[in-house]
Every structure is written in structure tokens, then in C-alpha cells.
Write a protein that holds these residues in place. Structure first.
Motif, PDB file in Angstrom:
ATOM      1  N   ALA A   1       0.790  -1.218   0.153  1.00  0.00           N
ATOM      2  CA  ALA A   1      -0.073   0.087  -0.071  1.00  0.00           C
ATOM      3  C   ALA A   1       0.881   1.284  -0.112  1.00  0.00           C
ATOM      4  CB  ALA A   1      -1.101   0.188   1.244  1.00  0.00           C
ATOM      5  N   THR A   2       1.890   1.445   0.838  1.00  0.00           N
ATOM      6  CA  THR A   2       2.717   2.524   0.966  1.00  0.00           C
ATOM      7  C   THR A   2       3.460   2.787  -0.355  1.00  0.00           C
ATOM      8  OG1 THR A   2       2.961   2.275   3.181  1.00  0.00           O
ATOM      9  CG2 THR A   2       4.588   3.625   2.333  1.00  0.00           C
ATOM     10  N   VAL A   3       4.218   1.652  -0.804  1.00  0.00           N
ATOM     11  CA  VAL A   3       4.752   1.873  -2.115  1.00  0.00           C
ATOM     12  C   VAL A   3       4.070   2.248  -3.168  1.00  0.00           C
ATOM     13  CG1 VAL A   3       6.170   0.410  -3.993  1.00  0.00           C
ATOM     14  CG2 VAL A   3       6.657   0.299  -1.289  1.00  0.00           C
ATOM     15  N   ALA A   4       2.641   1.750  -3.226  1.00  0.00           N
ATOM     16  CA  ALA A   4       1.665   2.369  -4.248  1.00  0.00           C
ATOM     17  C   ALA A   4       1.308   3.690  -4.144  1.00  0.00           C
ATOM     18  CB  ALA A   4       0.401   1.551  -4.270  1.00  0.00           C
ATOM     19  N   ARG A   5       1.049   4.264  -3.042  1.00  0.00           N
ATOM     20  CA  ARG A   5       1.063   5.650  -2.731  1.00  0.00           C
ATOM     21  C   ARG A   5       2.073   6.318  -3.157  1.00  0.00           C
ATOM     22  NH1 ARG A   5      -1.668   3.954   2.154  1.00  0.00           N
ATOM     23  NH2 ARG A   5       0.214   4.421   3.148  1.00  0.00           N
ATOM     24  N   LEU A   6       3.224   5.992  -2.882  1.00  0.00           N
ATOM     25  CA  LEU A   6       4.336   6.892  -3.341  1.00  0.00           C
ATOM     26  C   LEU A   6       4.667   6.637  -4.800  1.00  0.00           C
ATOM     27  CD1 LEU A   6       7.188   5.849  -0.337  1.00  0.00           C
ATOM     28  CD2 LEU A   6       5.867   8.080  -0.779  1.00  0.00           C
TER      29      LEU A   6
ATOM     30  N   THR B   1      12.567  13.408 -11.676  1.00  0.00           N
ATOM     31  CA  THR B   1      11.395  12.707 -11.557  1.00  0.00           C
ATOM     32  C   THR B   1      11.288  11.378 -12.389  1.00  0.00           C
ATOM     33  OG1 THR B   1       9.937  13.899 -13.192  1.00  0.00           O
ATOM     34  CG2 THR B   1      10.096  14.881 -11.206  1.00  0.00           C
ATOM     35  N   MET B   2      11.858  11.438 -13.224  1.00  0.00           N
ATOM     36  CA  MET B   2      11.918  10.257 -14.092  1.00  0.00           C
ATOM     37  C   MET B   2      12.342   9.109 -13.288  1.00  0.00           C
ATOM     38  SD  MET B   2      10.069   9.818 -16.702  1.00  0.00           S
ATOM     39  CE  MET B   2       8.989  10.780 -18.491  1.00  0.00           C
ATOM     40  N   VAL B   3      13.721   9.395 -12.815  1.00  0.00           N
ATOM     41  CA  VAL B   3      14.444   8.470 -11.987  1.00  0.00           C
ATOM     42  C   VAL B   3      13.866   7.768 -10.710  1.00  0.00           C
ATOM     43  CG1 VAL B   3      16.703   8.058 -10.686  1.00  0.00           C
ATOM     44  CG2 VAL B   3      16.782   9.366 -13.073  1.00  0.00           C
ATOM     45  N   ILE B   4      13.054   8.913  -9.999  1.00  0.00           N
ATOM     46  CA  ILE B   4      12.320   8.569  -8.944  1.00  0.00           C
ATOM     47  C   ILE B   4      11.008   7.513  -9.137  1.00  0.00           C
ATOM     48  CG2 ILE B   4      10.737   9.412  -7.050  1.00  0.00           C
ATOM     49  CD1 ILE B   4      12.556  12.044  -7.122  1.00  0.00           C
ATOM     50  N   CYS B   5      10.400   7.886 -10.664  1.00  0.00           N
ATOM     51  CA  CYS B   5       9.551   6.962 -10.821  1.00  0.00           C
ATOM     52  C   CYS B   5       9.930   5.713 -11.037  1.00  0.00           C
ATOM     53  CB  CYS B   5       8.779   7.745 -12.221  1.00  0.00           C
ATOM     54  SG  CYS B   5       7.330   8.877 -11.757  1.00  0.00           S
ATOM     55  N   ALA B   6      11.075   5.640 -11.762  1.00  0.00           N
ATOM     56  CA  ALA B   6      11.479   4.128 -12.154  1.00  0.00           C
ATOM     57  C   ALA B   6      11.681   3.368 -10.838  1.00  0.00           C
ATOM     58  CB  ALA B   6      12.769   4.528 -13.001  1.00  0.00           C
ATOM     59  N   VAL B   7      12.377   4.029  -9.688  1.00  0.00           N
ATOM     60  CA  VAL B   7      12.643   3.061  -8.530  1.00  0.00           C
ATOM     61  C   VAL B   7      11.419   2.763  -8.129  1.00  0.00           C
ATOM     62  CG1 VAL B   7      13.894   3.246  -6.531  1.00  0.00           C
ATOM     63  CG2 VAL B   7      14.893   4.417  -8.512  1.00  0.00           C
ATOM     64  N   LEU B   8      10.634   3.707  -7.791  1.00  0.00           N
ATOM     65  CA  LEU B   8       9.464   3.227  -7.137  1.00  0.00           C
ATOM     66  C   LEU B   8       8.504   2.346  -7.959  1.00  0.00           C
ATOM     67  CD1 LEU B   8       8.528   6.678  -5.510  1.00  0.00           C
ATOM     68  CD2 LEU B   8       9.085   4.728  -4.419  1.00  0.00           C
ATOM     69  N   PHE B   9       8.271   2.534  -9.166  1.00  0.00           N
ATOM     70  CA  PHE B   9       7.376   1.846  -9.939  1.00  0.00           C
ATOM     71  C   PHE B   9       8.041   0.232 -10.000  1.00  0.00           C
ATOM     72  CE2 PHE B   9       5.210   0.003 -13.751  1.00  0.00           C
ATOM     73  CZ  PHE B   9       4.103   0.725 -13.588  1.00  0.00           C
TER      74      PHE B   9
ATOM     75  N   SER C   1       9.779  -1.335  -8.092  1.00  0.00           N
ATOM     76  CA  SER C   1       9.426  -1.770  -6.630  1.00  0.00           C
ATOM     77  C   SER C   1       8.114  -2.211  -6.329  1.00  0.00           C
ATOM     78  CB  SER C   1       9.937  -0.867  -5.641  1.00  0.00           C
ATOM     79  OG  SER C   1       9.583  -1.068  -4.265  1.00  0.00           O
ATOM     80  N   TRP C   2       7.089  -1.305  -6.922  1.00  0.00           N
ATOM     81  CA  TRP C   2       5.541  -1.621  -6.811  1.00  0.00           C
ATOM     82  C   TRP C   2       5.501  -3.031  -7.697  1.00  0.00           C
ATOM     83  CZ3 TRP C   2       2.100  -1.333 -11.064  1.00  0.00           C
ATOM     84  CH2 TRP C   2       0.755  -1.825 -10.668  1.00  0.00           C
TER      85      TRP C   2
ATOM     86  N   THR D   1      -3.414  -1.983  -7.243  1.00  0.00           N
ATOM     87  CA  THR D   1      -3.154  -2.284  -5.971  1.00  0.00           C
ATOM     88  C   THR D   1      -4.708  -2.577  -4.939  1.00  0.00           C
ATOM     89  OG1 THR D   1      -1.393  -0.861  -6.062  1.00  0.00           O
ATOM     90  CG2 THR D   1      -2.238  -1.393  -3.789  1.00  0.00           C
ATOM     91  N   GLY D   2      -5.529  -1.606  -5.261  1.00  0.00           N
ATOM     92  CA  GLY D   2      -6.770  -1.960  -4.753  1.00  0.00           C
ATOM     93  C   GLY D   2      -7.630  -3.324  -4.822  1.00  0.00           C
ATOM     94  N   ALA D   3      -7.309  -3.723  -5.837  1.00  0.00           N
ATOM     95  CA  ALA D   3      -7.693  -5.241  -6.269  1.00  0.00           C
ATOM     96  C   ALA D   3      -7.180  -6.217  -5.357  1.00  0.00           C
ATOM     97  CB  ALA D   3      -7.824  -5.558  -7.766  1.00  0.00           C
TER      98      ALA D   3
END
Length: 224
Positions: free
Chosen positions: A8-13, A73-81, A83-84, A201-203
């Protein structure tokens, strides 16, 4: 249930990072419109060839700053995405107790391997969704996000582009519409990506909650 990972937390981030990246492309589109409106200076483009670069104007310097912001922002997105994706995929395996269609290394390799990167990342997410909530139709937003992502990426100004920032500035002076179409695709991809992450994530969380509740009803606390 064993093998489940918190998501849930990773999805929000990840969702917030996607919206931040979308904002970056909006700001870059504004910069491109301002450059186009101002017109190319009499001294010519910033990159004058043969390694010669003239001093940047105020608008051009601002465009460089915004482009750097987009890159961060693209680098941040890549790392978080990624991980998710990894967590969602692992949870789908725990929920289904079946071998996934795509092994774990595809979470990374699927993005960088030529040709395979045209469908594997979407495939990983779609497979994780179907295994998490069997029988439920894949949300249309998953495909919409992927189509828009490909359009933005392949347009020449998305995550992967060959032109330097100075060359993009030169294009903004003479061919702004192709740049704006690319920015629009990336903004749309960011917004639909945000909705896609929420839907998948919700499903999955809904299925986990239902199994946890069923386990408690049967007197099996470990199911939580």
C-alpha cells in the motif's frame, strides 16, 4: 498468508511520483510554448555546431532547469514503479500459489530488453492482476496506460530521446507541435499510470483482506 509483501505505501508513493513526473512534462510543455512564442534569437540556436554553444537566453536556461527536473522525477518514478511491480508480482504468486507467467528478473529486464520492452512490463502487471483476482476482467486503464507510455517513449522526447536539451530548444523554435504531442502523451501516461497503480493495488488488497477475514472466521489467525 505467507509470502505477502506490504504494497500500500509503495503504491501511494509510486502514484504521487507519477503525478509529479506528469507535472514536470506540463511545465516543459509550457516552456516549449514560451520558446516558440518568443522565436529564435538572431544569433541562432544554442548549439551552433562544431562544438560551439552560444550563451543561453533566460527562457532557454529555464527550459534546461525544467528538463533536469523531469529527468530527476523520471528516475524517482523508475525506482518506485519497479519496486511496486515487484511487490505486486510477489503477492500475486502468494495468492495464487502458481508459477507466474513472467519470472522475477522480467520486472527489470522487461524494461530494457529491445522488442520485449514493447509488451513485457504490461504483461507482468496484467498477469499479477489476473492471479490476484482470478475471474475479474483486467481494467481498461492498464492497456490505456501502456499505449500512452509507448507513444510518449517512442515520440522522441519521453524517457528515451536522442536530442540534447539544446536540440530540443531548437526544435521548439521551429517544430513545437511534435514536442507538445509528445509531452501530452507523457502527461496522459502519468495520469493513467496513477489510476492503473490504484486499480491494481486496490484489487489485490481487497483480495488479501477477504482471505484474511475468511481465515479468521475459520480460526486460522496465520492467514492474516
Amino acid at each position: 498468508m505467507h509470502g505477502l509483501r506490504p504494497v500500500a505505501t509503495v503504491a501511494r508513493l509510486t502514484g504521487r511520483a507519477l503525478l509529479l513526473a506528469g507535472l514536470g512534462h506540463v511545465l516543459r510543455a509550457v516552456g516549449e510554448i514560451r520558446l516558440w512564442t518568443a522565436g529564435e534569437p538572431a544569433s541562432g540556436p544554442p548549439d551552433q555546431g562544431e562544438g560551439v554553444h552560444r550563451p543561453l537566453t533566460g527562457l532557454e536556461n529555464a527550459y534546461h532547469l525544467v528538463t533536469s527536473f523531469v529527468g530527476v522525477t523520471m528516475v524517482i518514478c523508475a525506482v518506485l514503479f519497479i519496486s511496486w511491480m515487484w511487490r505486486v508480482r510477489d503477492n500475486s504468486v502468494a495468492l495464487s500459489r502458481e508459477r507466474p507467467k513472467y519470472l522475477g528478473f522480467w520486472v527489470y529486464l522487461g524494461w530494457v530488453l529491445p522488442v520485449a520492452n514493447l509488451w513485457v512490463p504490461r504483461g507482468v502487471i496484467a498477469d499479477a492482476y489476473r492471479r490476484s483476482v482470478p475471474g475479474r476482467k483486467l481494467p481498461a486503464v492498464v492497456t490505456a496506460w501502456w499505449v500512452l507510455w509507448l507513444l510518449g517513449m517512442l515520440s522522441g522526447t519521453g524517457l528515451i530521446y536522442r536530442d540534447s536539451t539544446d536540440q530540443l530548444i531548437e526544435r521548439a523554435y521551429g517544430d513545437v507541435w511534435s514536442l507538445l504531442l509528445s509531452e501530452a502523451a507523457m502527461v496522459a501516461a502519468a495520469v493513467t499510470g496513477f489510476l492503473m497503480v490504484r486499480a491494481v493495488t486496490g484489487a489485490q488488497l481487497e483480495r488479501i483482506a477477504s482471505l484474511t477475514e475468511a481465515g479468521r472466521a475459520e480460526g486460522r489467525p496465520e492467514a492474516g
